[in-house]
Scaffold this active site. Structure first.
Site, PDB file in Angstrom:
ATOM      1  N   TYR A  10      51.362  17.706  47.703  1.00 56.02           N
ATOM      2  CA  TYR A  10      50.518  18.475  48.617  1.00 56.02           C
ATOM      3  C   TYR A  10      49.697  17.502  49.478  1.00 56.02           C
ATOM      4  O   TYR A  10      49.660  17.601  50.709  1.00 56.02           O
ATOM      5  CB  TYR A  10      49.583  19.409  47.830  1.00 56.02           C
ATOM      6  CG  TYR A  10      48.721  20.288  48.713  1.00 56.02           C
ATOM      7  CD1 TYR A  10      47.521  19.814  49.245  1.00 56.02           C
ATOM      8  CD2 TYR A  10      49.132  21.572  49.061  1.00 56.02           C
ATOM      9  CE1 TYR A  10      46.747  20.602  50.087  1.00 56.02           C
ATOM     10  CE2 TYR A  10      48.357  22.376  49.893  1.00 56.02           C
ATOM     11  CZ  TYR A  10      47.166  21.875  50.403  1.00 56.02           C
ATOM     12  OH  TYR A  10      46.412  22.650  51.243  1.00 56.02           O
ATOM     13  N   ASP A  11      49.069  16.543  48.810  1.00 56.70           N
ATOM     14  CA  ASP A  11      48.168  15.625  49.519  1.00 56.70           C
ATOM     15  C   ASP A  11      48.912  14.836  50.599  1.00 56.70           C
ATOM     16  O   ASP A  11      48.390  14.619  51.691  1.00 56.70           O
ATOM     17  CB  ASP A  11      47.496  14.659  48.536  1.00 56.70           C
ATOM     18  CG  ASP A  11      46.547  15.407  47.591  1.00 56.70           C
ATOM     19  OD1 ASP A  11      46.192  14.858  46.534  1.00 56.70           O
ATOM     20  OD2 ASP A  11      46.211  16.585  47.929  1.00 56.70           O
TER      21      ASP A  11
ATOM     22  N   LYS B  51      34.666  43.668  35.413  1.00 62.02           N
ATOM     23  CA  LYS B  51      33.489  43.461  36.267  1.00 62.02           C
ATOM     24  C   LYS B  51      33.173  41.961  36.267  1.00 62.02           C
ATOM     25  O   LYS B  51      32.560  41.435  35.362  1.00 62.02           O
ATOM     26  CB  LYS B  51      32.292  44.266  35.760  1.00 62.02           C
ATOM     27  CG  LYS B  51      31.129  44.260  36.751  1.00 62.02           C
ATOM     28  CD  LYS B  51      30.062  45.285  36.407  1.00 62.02           C
ATOM     29  CE  LYS B  51      28.952  45.325  37.443  1.00 62.02           C
ATOM     30  NZ  LYS B  51      28.249  44.031  37.607  1.00 62.02           N
TER      31      LYS B  51
ATOM     32  N   ARG C 163      26.305  39.872  50.203  1.00 59.97           N
ATOM     33  CA  ARG C 163      25.905  41.286  50.159  1.00 59.97           C
ATOM     34  C   ARG C 163      24.484  41.447  50.675  1.00 59.97           C
ATOM     35  O   ARG C 163      24.157  42.416  51.351  1.00 59.97           O
ATOM     36  CB  ARG C 163      26.004  41.776  48.726  1.00 59.97           C
ATOM     37  CG  ARG C 163      25.607  43.211  48.511  1.00 59.97           C
ATOM     38  CD  ARG C 163      25.689  43.596  47.044  1.00 59.97           C
ATOM     39  NE  ARG C 163      25.357  44.986  46.836  1.00 59.97           N
ATOM     40  CZ  ARG C 163      24.109  45.437  46.850  1.00 59.97           C
ATOM     41  NH1 ARG C 163      23.101  44.605  47.036  1.00 59.97           N
ATOM     42  NH2 ARG C 163      23.861  46.725  46.667  1.00 59.97           N
TER      43      ARG C 163
ATOM     44  N   LYS D 134      36.782  53.472  38.439  1.00 64.35           N
ATOM     45  CA  LYS D 134      36.777  54.093  39.764  1.00 64.35           C
ATOM     46  C   LYS D 134      37.790  55.227  39.794  1.00 64.35           C
ATOM     47  O   LYS D 134      38.912  55.062  39.273  1.00 64.35           O
ATOM     48  CB  LYS D 134      37.166  53.069  40.837  1.00 64.35           C
ATOM     49  CG  LYS D 134      36.269  51.852  40.887  1.00 64.35           C
ATOM     50  CD  LYS D 134      36.756  50.793  41.858  1.00 64.35           C
ATOM     51  CE  LYS D 134      35.835  49.595  41.787  1.00 64.35           C
ATOM     52  NZ  LYS D 134      36.240  48.507  42.714  1.00 64.35           N
TER      53      LYS D 134
HETATM   54  C1  LIG Z   1      33.163  49.329  45.928  1.00 65.87           C
HETATM   55  C2  LIG Z   1      32.225  49.573  44.764  1.00 65.87           C
HETATM   56  C3  LIG Z   1      30.831  49.948  45.301  1.00 65.87           C
HETATM   57  C4  LIG Z   1      32.744  50.712  43.907  1.00 65.87           C
HETATM   58  C5  LIG Z   1      32.140  48.334  43.917  1.00 65.87           C
HETATM   59  N1  LIG Z   1      30.985  47.662  43.892  1.00 65.87           N
HETATM   60  C6  LIG Z   1      30.877  46.530  43.160  1.00 65.87           C
HETATM   61  N2  LIG Z   1      29.637  45.893  43.168  1.00 65.87           N
HETATM   62  C7  LIG Z   1      28.536  46.721  43.673  1.00 65.87           C
HETATM   63  C8  LIG Z   1      27.254  46.287  43.122  1.00 65.87           C
HETATM   64  N3  LIG Z   1      27.008  44.905  43.328  1.00 65.87           N
HETATM   65  C9  LIG Z   1      25.709  44.492  43.391  1.00 65.87           C
HETATM   66  N4  LIG Z   1      25.477  43.162  43.495  1.00 65.87           N
HETATM   67  C10 LIG Z   1      24.198  42.745  43.558  1.00 65.87           C
HETATM   68  C11 LIG Z   1      23.138  43.648  43.497  1.00 65.87           C
HETATM   69  C12 LIG Z   1      23.436  45.004  43.378  1.00 65.87           C
HETATM   70  N5  LIG Z   1      24.737  45.405  43.321  1.00 65.87           N
HETATM   71  C13 LIG Z   1      28.093  43.975  43.098  1.00 65.87           C
HETATM   72  C14 LIG Z   1      29.450  44.486  43.409  1.00 65.87           C
HETATM   73  C15 LIG Z   1      31.996  46.042  42.412  1.00 65.87           C
HETATM   74  C16 LIG Z   1      31.995  44.877  41.625  1.00 65.87           C
HETATM   75  C17 LIG Z   1      33.162  44.516  40.951  1.00 65.87           C
HETATM   76  C18 LIG Z   1      33.150  43.278  40.133  1.00 65.87           C
HETATM   77  N6  LIG Z   1      32.022  42.615  39.981  1.00 65.87           N
HETATM   78  O1  LIG Z   1      34.200  42.864  39.622  1.00 65.87           O
HETATM   79  C19 LIG Z   1      34.329  45.340  41.065  1.00 65.87           C
HETATM   80  N7  LIG Z   1      35.484  45.024  40.414  1.00 65.87           N
HETATM   81  N8  LIG Z   1      34.295  46.459  41.822  1.00 65.87           N
HETATM   82  C20 LIG Z   1      33.184  46.813  42.491  1.00 65.87           C
HETATM   83  N9  LIG Z   1      33.236  47.942  43.240  1.00 65.87           N
END
Ligand SMILES: CC(C)(C)c1nc(N2CCN(c3ncccn3)CC2)c2cc(C(N)=O)c(N)nc2n1
Length: 328
Positions: free
Chosen positions: A38-39, A116, A137, A287
């Site tokens: 790759y390099d 998560k 975010r 979900k």
């Molecule tokens: C699209 C939705 C809203 C349903 C959604 N929201 C997520 N989060 C929201 C809150 N978040 C957040 N972060 C900082 C402060 C408050 N809320 C952090 C992401 C998700 C996080 C993960 C994950 N971590 O693997 C995941 N597989 N699906 C997500 N899906």
């Protein structure tokens, strides 16, 4: 005799090859060539672009590390707010969530179960298949433009396999192994250490020097596609598959569950597997799989009514390397 035209042609071949190798290594966790191979190709491309700067294109792998030190990050408003997630701490509360949903939705529907990931949420915008903007975010409404830092993350494609204009969201995280090695290095240098991989990832993305971000071995799992039904995609599980086909790194442990018993089994399985995963998770996210169900129940101001986070009990064990499978 090397002309600009022959250099341009050779550079295009090298970029295509480097992009395929990079996709295998950083997105699919299946390295297909030795680093030295790759390099060598990468250095040849750097040489051609240095000799003929006019052949450089935005999605060349050489453009990932701009090397510039930013003076700060611009704020930006998310086109759609990045919602938060309601969370529960017991299977009983999970059943209540399911029962509440079935008060509104009469027919049966499946859930998509996802790990998560314990990182930080990011949003990525693509125009005609090209990565154009990435952000944190923030407070869900206003985030920070960290495009230059996100470009250094090899798991984030600079060009998709199709010229689509989309916005996706996911989690940026630092693998446990990179976290342990970074802290060992910082300790040896008499610097403060990070408390956990999530803080290390946040600190690495907040770097104004993109070359430092580039060295932190960050990765991503993408989990959200904006306006999927406009693209003819009708379920969360389909959206994940489509985003994988476009070139995004999608967590392979996601699973469709048709009953709450299947959800319970998924939770038990990953409560067991948690310590062996090469990245931190702090629970699972459930979900409603069909977007039709998501659309009907909608969102509150802060959280979706069609998703919930089930949080694992805090796991006291230290993040140790030996219990981790040796992947990214
Ligand atoms: C699209 C939705 C809203 C349903 C959604 N929201 C997520 N989060 C929201 C809150 N978040 C957040 N972060 C900082 C402060 C408050 N809320 C952090 C992401 C998700 C996080 C993960 C994950 N971590 O693997 C995941 N597989 N699906 C997500 N899906």
């Amino acid at each position: 005799m090397l002309t600009e035209l022959s250099a341009k042609k050779r550079a295009q071949e090298l970029r295509k090859q480097l992009s395929e190798w990079s996709h295998q290594y950083y997105v699919m966790d299946q390295p297909t060539v030795e680093d030295v191979v790759y390099d060598k190709a990468y250095q040849e491309l750097v040489g051609l672009e240095k000799k003929f700067p006019k052949i450089i294109v935005d999605d060349s792998p050489t453009q990932r590390v701009g090397g510039q030190v930013l003076s700060g990050f611009n704020k930006l408003n998310h086109v759609l707010p990045m919602l938060s997630l309601g969370d529960v701490f017991s299977k009983e509360e999970l059943t209540e969530f399911d029962q509440r949903l079935h008060k509104t939705i009469n027919d049966e529907f499946a859930y998509n179960c996802e790990l998560k990931i314990d990182g930080l949420a990011i949003s990525l915008v693509y125009e005609n298949g090209l990565f154009v903007q990435g952000s944190t975010r923030g407070n869900g409404v206003v985030g920070e433009d960290i495009t230059e830092n996100l470009k250094t993350i090899k798991a984030i494609p600079l060009r998709l396999t199709e010229p689509v204009s989309i916005e996706v969201r996911g989690e940026c995280y630092m693998p446990k192994r990179a976290f342990v090695e970074l802290n060992a290095k910082r300790e040896a240098e008499g610097k403060t250490v990070f408390a956990n991989p999530r803080n290390a990832a946040a600190g690495s993305l907040r770097q104004l020097d993109t070359a430092i971000t580039a060295r932190r071995h960050l990765s991503t799992f993408i989990y959200y596609l904006m306006n999927p039904e406009k693209l003819g995609i009708n379920k969360q599980s389909e959206a994940l598959r489509k985003m994988s086909e476009w070139g995004f790194r999608i967590n392979t442990e996601s699973r469709v569950a048709n009953t709450m018993a299947d959800v319970d089994a998924y939770i038990d399985e990953y409560q067991e597997k948690r310590i062996t995963l090469p990245y931190d998770i702090d629970g699972i996210v459930l979900k409603a799989d069909p977007f039709s169900v998501q659309r009907i129940v909608g969102n509150t101001v802060k959280v979706p009514r069609w998703a919930i986070a089930y949080k694992f009990p805090p796991d006291e064990q230290e993040t140790v390397v030996r219990q981790i499978e040796w992947t990214v």
